[in-house]
Design an enzyme around this catalytic site. Sequence first.
Site, mmCIF file in Angstrom:
data_model
loop_
_atom_site.group_PDB
_atom_site.id
_atom_site.type_symbol
_atom_site.label_atom_id
_atom_site.label_comp_id
_atom_site.label_asym_id
_atom_site.label_seq_id
_atom_site.Cartn_x
_atom_site.Cartn_y
_atom_site.Cartn_z
ATOM 1 N N HIS A 37 -3.356 1.667 3.629
ATOM 2 C CA HIS A 37 -3.968 2.756 4.006
ATOM 3 C C HIS A 37 -3.211 4.102 4.418
ATOM 4 C CE1 HIS A 37 -6.991 -0.530 3.517
ATOM 5 N NE2 HIS A 37 -6.587 -1.164 4.526
ATOM 6 N N ARG A 38 -1.877 4.128 4.150
ATOM 7 C CA ARG A 38 -1.234 5.078 4.577
ATOM 8 C C ARG A 38 -0.484 5.110 5.971
ATOM 9 N NH1 ARG A 38 -1.012 5.005 -0.137
ATOM 10 N NH2 ARG A 38 -0.809 6.733 -1.619
ATOM 11 N N LEU A 39 -0.951 3.789 6.685
ATOM 12 C CA LEU A 39 -0.635 3.328 8.072
ATOM 13 C C LEU A 39 0.719 2.838 7.998
ATOM 14 C CD1 LEU A 39 -3.874 1.932 9.477
ATOM 15 C CD2 LEU A 39 -3.189 4.584 9.562
ATOM 16 N N LYS A 54 -0.903 4.392 -4.788
ATOM 17 C CA LYS A 54 -0.291 3.113 -4.619
ATOM 18 C C LYS A 54 -0.642 2.603 -3.133
ATOM 19 C CE LYS A 54 4.036 0.543 -4.337
ATOM 20 N NZ LYS A 54 5.663 0.793 -4.473
#
Length: 213
Positions: A190-192, A9
Amino acid sequence: MKALSEFRKEYTTGRLSSEVLTEHPIDLFESWLGDAIAAELPDPNAMTVATVNASGQPSQRIVLLKDLSKHGFVFYTNLGSRKAKDLAENSKVSLHFPWHFLERQVRVNGVAKPLSRTEVAKYFLSRPTDSQLGAWASQQSQPISTRELLVTQFAQMKEKFAKGKIPLPDFWGGYRIEPHQIEFWQGGEHRLHDRFEYNKQDDGSWTTQRLMP
């Protein structure tokens, strides 16, 4: 069934920047809680309470936040419950608010302080009658052979307190979690993810720092 490793996700709902941070973390928490209520999330005041007993064994459970102020987070429970016994041995506690649909979560570290009997009584008497009776019927966290026995105990309490107000059980109380650290997490692409941590200082003020995701 799809393998768990294949679930993916992207978090795109929002951002959390230093510009929106408040001087006191409870002000930001109240804003986020308001967003969760406005979004009609199920049980927006549900929180995980993590305790650790004297032998170092952690335990977690979900309870409902029942009051909030700059002094802390309040919940109520049976004083014979596992969580209450843990807190008697180790008052350090961690809370977690999982607002998944808003791609947000809040983590709180603090110390549990028992509420006064006056505070507990005021809340207990505001509860629905069946909730008051349920508190009397259940010796929370203790073994019981069947659900039918629990229902029978509830019926017995209903008959016992059929007339007049239901008194506050001496084994029922509450805690205020006085926080010293609160982290706000907002999912990012982007998991940032955006993470900001508040830490309470000796003079009562709060400092903030951004954490890497």
